[in-house]
Design a protein around this motif. Structure first.
Motif, PDB file in Angstrom:
ATOM      1  N   ILE A 130      -4.210  12.043  -2.627  1.00  0.00           N
ATOM      2  CA  ILE A 130      -2.848  11.930  -3.600  1.00  0.00           C
ATOM      3  C   ILE A 130      -3.415  11.083  -4.697  1.00  0.00           C
ATOM      4  O   ILE A 130      -4.123  10.124  -4.405  1.00  0.00           O
ATOM      5  N   GLY A 131      -3.053  11.408  -6.034  1.00  0.00           N
ATOM      6  CA  GLY A 131      -3.785  10.619  -7.074  1.00  0.00           C
ATOM      7  C   GLY A 131      -2.457  10.116  -7.841  1.00  0.00           C
ATOM      8  O   GLY A 131      -1.842  10.235  -8.945  1.00  0.00           O
ATOM      9  N   MET A 132      -2.061   8.939  -7.249  1.00  0.00           N
ATOM     10  CA  MET A 132      -0.682   8.317  -7.679  1.00  0.00           C
ATOM     11  C   MET A 132      -1.552   6.916  -8.277  1.00  0.00           C
ATOM     12  O   MET A 132      -1.334   6.612  -9.545  1.00  0.00           O
ATOM     13  N   SER A 133      -2.054   6.020  -7.398  1.00  0.00           N
ATOM     14  CA  SER A 133      -2.517   4.577  -7.845  1.00  0.00           C
ATOM     15  C   SER A 133      -3.460   4.629  -8.831  1.00  0.00           C
ATOM     16  O   SER A 133      -4.427   5.476  -8.891  1.00  0.00           O
ATOM     17  N   GLY A 138       0.147  -0.065  -9.370  1.00  0.00           N
ATOM     18  CA  GLY A 138       0.023   0.034  -8.156  1.00  0.00           C
ATOM     19  C   GLY A 138       1.456   0.090  -7.456  1.00  0.00           C
ATOM     20  O   GLY A 138       2.087   1.332  -7.493  1.00  0.00           O
ATOM     21  N   THR A 164      -8.082   6.314  -3.774  1.00  0.00           N
ATOM     22  CA  THR A 164      -7.781   7.674  -3.282  1.00  0.00           C
ATOM     23  C   THR A 164      -8.389   8.156  -2.159  1.00  0.00           C
ATOM     24  O   THR A 164      -9.735   8.423  -1.897  1.00  0.00           O
ATOM     25  N   SER A 357      -3.833  -2.972   5.982  1.00  0.00           N
ATOM     26  CA  SER A 357      -3.243  -1.944   5.242  1.00  0.00           C
ATOM     27  C   SER A 357      -1.853  -1.195   5.428  1.00  0.00           C
ATOM     28  O   SER A 357      -1.222  -0.679   4.652  1.00  0.00           O
ATOM     29  N   ILE A 360       0.827  -2.090   3.306  1.00  0.00           N
ATOM     30  CA  ILE A 360       0.301  -1.756   1.980  1.00  0.00           C
ATOM     31  C   ILE A 360       0.604  -0.535   1.374  1.00  0.00           C
ATOM     32  O   ILE A 360       1.157   0.122   0.489  1.00  0.00           O
ATOM     33  N   ARG A 361      -0.178   0.552   2.200  1.00  0.00           N
ATOM     34  CA  ARG A 361      -0.277   2.067   1.800  1.00  0.00           C
ATOM     35  C   ARG A 361       1.072   2.567   1.913  1.00  0.00           C
ATOM     36  O   ARG A 361       1.993   2.148   2.663  1.00  0.00           O
ATOM     37  N   GLY A 362       1.264   3.305   1.079  1.00  0.00           N
ATOM     38  CA  GLY A 362       2.638   4.102   1.174  1.00  0.00           C
ATOM     39  C   GLY A 362       3.967   3.208   0.825  1.00  0.00           C
ATOM     40  O   GLY A 362       4.935   3.703   0.737  1.00  0.00           O
ATOM     41  N   THR A 364       4.499  -1.031  -0.525  1.00  0.00           N
ATOM     42  CA  THR A 364       4.387  -2.357   0.029  1.00  0.00           C
ATOM     43  C   THR A 364       5.580  -2.919   0.750  1.00  0.00           C
ATOM     44  O   THR A 364       6.806  -2.422   0.284  1.00  0.00           O
ATOM     45  N   GLU A 366       7.027  -5.654   0.177  1.00  0.00           N
ATOM     46  CA  GLU A 366       8.089  -6.230  -0.661  1.00  0.00           C
ATOM     47  C   GLU A 366       8.879  -5.319  -1.566  1.00  0.00           C
ATOM     48  O   GLU A 366       9.979  -5.395  -1.705  1.00  0.00           O
ATOM     49  N   ILE A 367       8.190  -4.044  -1.754  1.00  0.00           N
ATOM     50  CA  ILE A 367       8.757  -2.952  -2.594  1.00  0.00           C
ATOM     51  C   ILE A 367       9.808  -2.374  -1.695  1.00  0.00           C
ATOM     52  O   ILE A 367      10.737  -2.218  -2.009  1.00  0.00           O
TER      53      ILE A 367
ATOM     54  N   GLN B 236      14.794 -12.920  -5.597  1.00  0.00           N
ATOM     55  CA  GLN B 236      14.183 -12.112  -4.498  1.00  0.00           C
ATOM     56  C   GLN B 236      13.930 -12.468  -3.223  1.00  0.00           C
ATOM     57  O   GLN B 236      13.825 -11.946  -2.362  1.00  0.00           O
TER      58      GLN B 236
HETATM   59  C1  LIG Z   1      -5.677   2.188   2.994  1.00  0.00           C
HETATM   60  C2  LIG Z   1      -5.033   2.622   2.040  1.00  0.00           C
HETATM   61  C3  LIG Z   1      -4.941   3.777   1.455  1.00  0.00           C
HETATM   62  C4  LIG Z   1      -4.638   4.349   0.026  1.00  0.00           C
HETATM   63  N1  LIG Z   1      -4.835   5.637  -0.073  1.00  0.00           N
HETATM   64  C5  LIG Z   1      -4.065   5.900  -1.371  1.00  0.00           C
HETATM   65  C6  LIG Z   1      -4.206   7.284  -1.747  1.00  0.00           C
HETATM   66  O1  LIG Z   1      -4.734   8.233  -1.208  1.00  0.00           O
HETATM   67  N2  LIG Z   1      -3.609   7.575  -3.035  1.00  0.00           N
HETATM   68  C7  LIG Z   1      -2.957   6.755  -3.744  1.00  0.00           C
HETATM   69  O2  LIG Z   1      -2.516   6.838  -4.968  1.00  0.00           O
HETATM   70  N3  LIG Z   1      -2.904   5.323  -3.500  1.00  0.00           N
HETATM   71  C8  LIG Z   1      -3.613   5.023  -2.326  1.00  0.00           C
HETATM   72  N4  LIG Z   1      -3.538   3.559  -1.942  1.00  0.00           N
HETATM   73  C9  LIG Z   1      -2.958   2.822  -2.727  1.00  0.00           C
HETATM   74  C10 LIG Z   1      -1.485   2.331  -2.473  1.00  0.00           C
HETATM   75  O3  LIG Z   1      -0.435   2.982  -2.709  1.00  0.00           O
HETATM   76  C11 LIG Z   1      -1.353   0.803  -3.180  1.00  0.00           C
HETATM   77  O4  LIG Z   1      -2.102  -0.130  -2.605  1.00  0.00           O
HETATM   78  C12 LIG Z   1       0.147   0.313  -3.253  1.00  0.00           C
HETATM   79  O5  LIG Z   1       0.978   1.231  -3.890  1.00  0.00           O
HETATM   80  C13 LIG Z   1       0.173  -1.179  -3.604  1.00  0.00           C
HETATM   81  O6  LIG Z   1      -0.305  -1.202  -4.938  1.00  0.00           O
HETATM   82  P1  LIG Z   1      -1.511  -2.310  -5.080  1.00  0.00           P
HETATM   83  O7  LIG Z   1      -2.475  -2.137  -4.087  1.00  0.00           O
HETATM   84  O8  LIG Z   1      -2.055  -2.054  -6.594  1.00  0.00           O
HETATM   85  O9  LIG Z   1      -0.839  -3.792  -5.155  1.00  0.00           O
HETATM   86  P2  LIG Z   1       0.410  -4.361  -6.029  1.00  0.00           P
HETATM   87  O10 LIG Z   1       1.135  -3.618  -6.608  1.00  0.00           O
HETATM   88  O11 LIG Z   1      -0.594  -5.262  -7.085  1.00  0.00           O
HETATM   89  O12 LIG Z   1       1.090  -5.642  -5.050  1.00  0.00           O
HETATM   90  C14 LIG Z   1       0.122  -6.856  -4.569  1.00  0.00           C
HETATM   91  C15 LIG Z   1       1.118  -7.666  -3.836  1.00  0.00           C
HETATM   92  O13 LIG Z   1       2.322  -7.831  -4.688  1.00  0.00           O
HETATM   93  C16 LIG Z   1       3.406  -7.416  -4.274  1.00  0.00           C
HETATM   94  N5  LIG Z   1       4.398  -7.045  -5.368  1.00  0.00           N
HETATM   95  C17 LIG Z   1       4.096  -6.112  -6.154  1.00  0.00           C
HETATM   96  N6  LIG Z   1       5.080  -5.871  -6.973  1.00  0.00           N
HETATM   97  C18 LIG Z   1       6.144  -6.724  -6.675  1.00  0.00           C
HETATM   98  C19 LIG Z   1       7.490  -7.043  -6.890  1.00  0.00           C
HETATM   99  N7  LIG Z   1       8.092  -6.588  -8.015  1.00  0.00           N
HETATM  100  N8  LIG Z   1       8.300  -7.951  -6.212  1.00  0.00           N
HETATM  101  C20 LIG Z   1       7.622  -8.447  -5.370  1.00  0.00           C
HETATM  102  N9  LIG Z   1       6.315  -8.342  -5.038  1.00  0.00           N
HETATM  103  C21 LIG Z   1       5.395  -7.578  -5.684  1.00  0.00           C
HETATM  104  C22 LIG Z   1       3.190  -6.395  -3.305  1.00  0.00           C
HETATM  105  O14 LIG Z   1       4.129  -6.153  -2.366  1.00  0.00           O
HETATM  106  C23 LIG Z   1       1.841  -6.962  -2.836  1.00  0.00           C
HETATM  107  O15 LIG Z   1       2.275  -7.727  -1.688  1.00  0.00           O
HETATM  108  C24 LIG Z   1      -3.794   3.244  -0.669  1.00  0.00           C
HETATM  109  C25 LIG Z   1      -3.893   2.005  -0.172  1.00  0.00           C
HETATM  110  C26 LIG Z   1      -4.590   1.557   1.158  1.00  0.00           C
HETATM  111  C27 LIG Z   1      -4.487   0.290   1.532  1.00  0.00           C
END
Ligand SMILES: Cc1cc2nc3c(=O)[nH]c(=O)nc-3n(C[C@H](O)[C@H](O)[C@H](O)COP(=O)(O)OP(=O)(O)OC[C@H]3O[C@@H](n4cnc5c(N)ncnc54)[C@H](O)[C@@H]3O)c2cc1C
Lengths: 379, 354
Positions: A130-133, A138, A164, A357, A360-362, A364, A366-367, B236
């Motif tokens: 999956i190529g989203m992040s 994030g 990824t 994790s 966080i994954r899929g 977070t 909070e979201i 929030q």
């Molecule tokens: C094990 C693992 C596997 C993963 N695999 C993939 C993958 O295969 N492909 C892919 O695309 N991604 C993958 N991810 C990434 C994952 O989708 C992101 O980590 C996730 O979307 C959160 O983004 P971030 O890590 O940048 O955290 P951030 O968005 O920076 O968040 C950091 C913290 O701030 C909080 N926060 C952010 N925005 C808000 C808001 N508006 N209000 C309140 N709190 C907020 C969050 O809840 C979190 O606690 C993976 C992550 C993990 C841990």
């Protein structure tokens, strides 16, 4: 307005019990043949041999049509297969993304050329990431900056994806990229592309996680060419497709069974006293409740509904549950976690190290909770 | 069945709206709310679940579950759920249902002796914390006998209340003899925990209803109340807490639905009820705490309705077995089975009997 969300009680149809027996026998054979030893968080464990066996046994692409290599089974039958595999700690990671979301998306929105990949996915031989992040996108996925530029016969992709999972093993990655300049609506102008990870213009760099394992990666695209028939859906549909698949992605048994191997081992090691019984009974009740809710969502999906909020609720409750498992077990038995090896001490270490994790994954915690709040009329 | 269910819900809602207001609830700790009970009796709820052949309305457990939930939503200070279920159980055993309130005391073995011919039963001793014990008939089990102790008079009553203020007196019987009309052999498939399971199901349904209300009040309050120039709902921190409450109510409602859907005399009914009582009890704790936090001081006032449901949540989670009791029962069964807990969770029927 009532803020209570309902999950109608569903009992699994009788034919699913046949499927359950089959998959249990299949898993036993795989264990006997040394294909795997049970482990928690097993959808993040890559094992191509296991995936090929799943394909051969008819456990992949289960709901897809026969002509693309599928087996035309119901979603509830598929549900039973994946819950049994996860509960058994089987390494489903290689085929997980392809079978759960990339394949179904290609089936619905892909070109004939893309659909030609489906039989390979169903055979357990073709894997997707999956190529989203991205580094700056994030939770705020609409901040994605990877750029798709129109060229003769297709598109040129340039940008960086991060976190990824299994990009170093997978054959393809579905990339969310900006294909039109940003407008007032930040969600417009995105398109999804199927990119060949072995093609020129793609570089995969490892990122080791805190447990010391290499699961995720950084993936850099430098003028990587994608032909028109590897666009998923129509250009500009990217956002809708990404959010459309979330209900499938968020409500499955993978969202509460990540620590299940530890649960089983802990029950086996527990003393036969009241205190252990009370703790185990609590785990069983919560698990049974989550499973019932998750099955309910599966049957809503089967009926063609789109239970977005319900799926989010299952995911968040599930993540809280599976994250609490290690500490719940620690309150019941004395076990010093140990890296490597087998058995309870290894499983405890594995769960403690991976638990952060889960929320966080899929999406977070909070979201997800923000979505629920909006769903009941707050904001 | 569903149109019938809608009618029942409609009628019951109307009665509760008219007769179960703040004043009625506040007064109910020391006076039986006659008008409320009579209105519920008038729409024939006490016999709702009883088979039409035995003079009832023939609703099913799912219909009645919805009504009990509704009674919890209104914090109804009467044992209407207890009565619907107890009357049905009694009639299933061949007894004639009664119009007045009936409550459930799962086990009275310690105060009952049956004469050798099985014609009469003698009560001697105390039953503690009987819901509305001075007004209600009591359905209870002693050994292999189901007993209906008629309401009124024959026991010394020492008034006690649960923390919601609902009457839970201790009743002391001095050699009271009941004739054979008041006893029935325990029906096939019932055992010593059957009544406790139904009691737990009733309280679970009431708790879900009370949580529906606590959550609705909190959401409404968060949208109405302004601080720092905007509704609380905009903050929030408030949203995140209420989202947890939404999840908890949803999980409790799902557990309740699971128990209501379990065939009532199937072997796995006890497990479904155990899960419901554990999950609703846990959820009650969390939802009550969040609802109060979101309300601020007004939620802590007697005048505001939130306390009617939250105090009942705190009381009901204890009745017919707190979470710990049902967890212990599930856990003991799992430990005795020696198999994977997964096999137990995915089993049904006898294999999931606790
Ligand atoms: C094990 C693992 C596997 C993963 N695999 C993939 C993958 O295969 N492909 C892919 O695309 N991604 C993958 N991810 C990434 C994952 O989708 C992101 O980590 C996730 O979307 C959160 O983004 P971030 O890590 O940048 O955290 P951030 O968005 O920076 O968040 C950091 C913290 O701030 C909080 N926060 C952010 N925005 C808000 C808001 N508006 N209000 C309140 N709190 C907020 C969050 O809840 C979190 O606690 C993976 C992550 C993990 C841990």
């Amino acid at each position: 307005m009532s803020a209570t969300i309902t999950f109608p009680a569903v009992s699994l149809p009788p034919q699913t019990e046949e499927v359950r027996r089959d998959v249990r026998a299949f898993l036993q054979t795989c264990r006997d043949d040394g294909v795997f030893t049970p482990s928690g968080n097993s959808w993040a464990i890559f094992n191509a041999e296991f995936s090929r066996r799943c394909g051969a046994a008819g456990f992949l692409g289960m709901t897809w049509p026969n002509e693309v290599g599928g087996h035309e089974r119901s979603m509830l039958e598929r549900y039973v297969v994946i819950e049994e595999m996860l509960a058994a700690g089987a390494p489903v990671g290689a085929h997980w993304v392809a079978d759960r979301q990339s394949g179904p998306q290609i089936l619905r929105h892909g070109s004939d050329a893309a659909k030609a990949l489906l039989p390979k996915i169903a055979a357990g031989e073709c894997y997707f990431s999956i190529g989203m992040s991205e580094p700056d996108a994030g939770s705020d996925l609409a901040a994605v900056r990877t750029k798709a530029t129109r060229v003769e016969g297709g598109w040129q992709i340039t940008g960086t994806k991060i976190w990824t999972t299994f990009a170093h093993h997978s054959h393809y990655i579905i990339v969310l990229a900006r294909s039109a300049p940003q407008t007032d609506n930040r969600r417009e102008g995105f398109t999804q592309f199927i990119c060949d990870l072995s093609a020129p213009g793609v570089t995969v760099r490892p990122i080791v996680n805190l447990a010391g394992t290499h699961e995720f990666n950084e993936v850099v695209f430098d003028a990587h060419f994608v032909s028109d028939d590897f666009v998923v859906g129509a250009p500009g549909q990217g956002w809708d497709l990404v959010t459309g698949e979330l209900a499938f992605e968020r409500s499955g048994p993978d969202r509460f069974l990540s620590a299940h191997t530890l649960v089983e081992m802990a029950v086996e090691a527990a003393d036969d006293d009241d205190r252990s019984a009370e703790i185990i009974g609590g785990l069983v009740a919560r698990l049974a409740n989550l499973r019932q809710m998750s099955v309910s969502v599966a049957s809503m999906l089967e009926a063609g509904q789109s239970p977005m909020l319900e799926a989010v609720i299952v995911k968040d409750l599930g993540a809280v549950f599976e994250q609490e498992v290690p500490d719940t077990v620690r309150s019941m038995i004395d076990v010093a976690p140990q890296m490597g090896g087998e058995g309870l001490a290894r499983e405890m270490a594995h769960s403690v190290l991976h638990a952060p994790s889960f929320s966080i994954r899929g999406g977070t915690r909070e979201i997800l909770r923000g979505m629920i709040a909006r769903g009941v009329g707050l904001r | 069945m569903s149109e019938f269910k809608d009618i029942l819900i409609d009628q019951t809602t109307r009665v509760l709206k008219d007769y179960c207001n703040h004043e009625v609830i506040e007064a109910a700790d020391n006076t039986w709310p006659d008008a409320l009970w009579d209105a519920l009796a008038k729409i024939e709820l006490p016999l709702a679940l009883v088979d039409p052949d035995a003079g009832g309305a023939g609703a099913d457990l799912d219909d009645v579950g919805a009504l009990i939930r509704l009674s919890g939503n209104f914090a109804a200070p009467v044992p209407i759920g207890d009565t619907m279920v107890a009357n049905w159980l009694w009639s299933v055993a061949g007894g004639a249902p009664v119009a007045g309130p009936v409550v459930i005391v799962p086990d009275s073995g310690s105060i009952c002796t049956h004469d050798s011919a099985g014609r009469s039963t003698t009560l001697d001793g105390t039953l503690c914390g009987v819901p509305w014990g001075q007004n209600a008939s009591i359905l209870t089990v002693a050994g292999n006998t189901l007993i209906l102790i008629p309401a009124g008079g024959d026991a010394a009553c020492e008034q006690q209340h649960n923390i919601a203020g609902d009457p839970r007196p201790d009743l002391t019987f001095f050699n009271v003899t009941l004739d054979a009309d008041h006893t029935r052999p325990l029906p096939e498939g019932w055992d010593s925990s059957t009544l406790e399971e139904y009691g737990a199901l009733i309280r679970s349904a009431q708790m879900v209803g009370a949580m529906d209300r606590a959550l609705a009040l909190a959401v409404e309050h968060a949208n109405m109340r302004n601080q720092f120039g905007r509704p609380l709902a905009k903050f929030q921190a408030i949203q995140q807490q209420l989202a947890v409450a939404v999840e908890q109510v949803a999980s409790a409602a799902a557990a309740l639905d699971g128990a209501l859907a379990a065939t009532s005399n199937s072997a796995d009914f006890g497990f479904a009820v155990a899960v419901a009582k554990v999950i609703t009890g846990r959820a009650a704790t969390s939802v009550a705490a969040i609802a109060h936090q979101v309300h601020g001081a007004i939620g802590f006032s007697r005048e505001y309705d939130l306390q009617h449901v939250t105090r009942r949540l705190w009381a009901w989670r204890e009745e017919y077995g707190a979470e710990l009791l049902w967890q212990r029962r599930i856990g003991k069964r799992v430990l005795a089975g020696k198999g994977r807990i997964w096999d137990f969770i995915t089993a049904s029927g006898e294999d999931q009997k606790i």
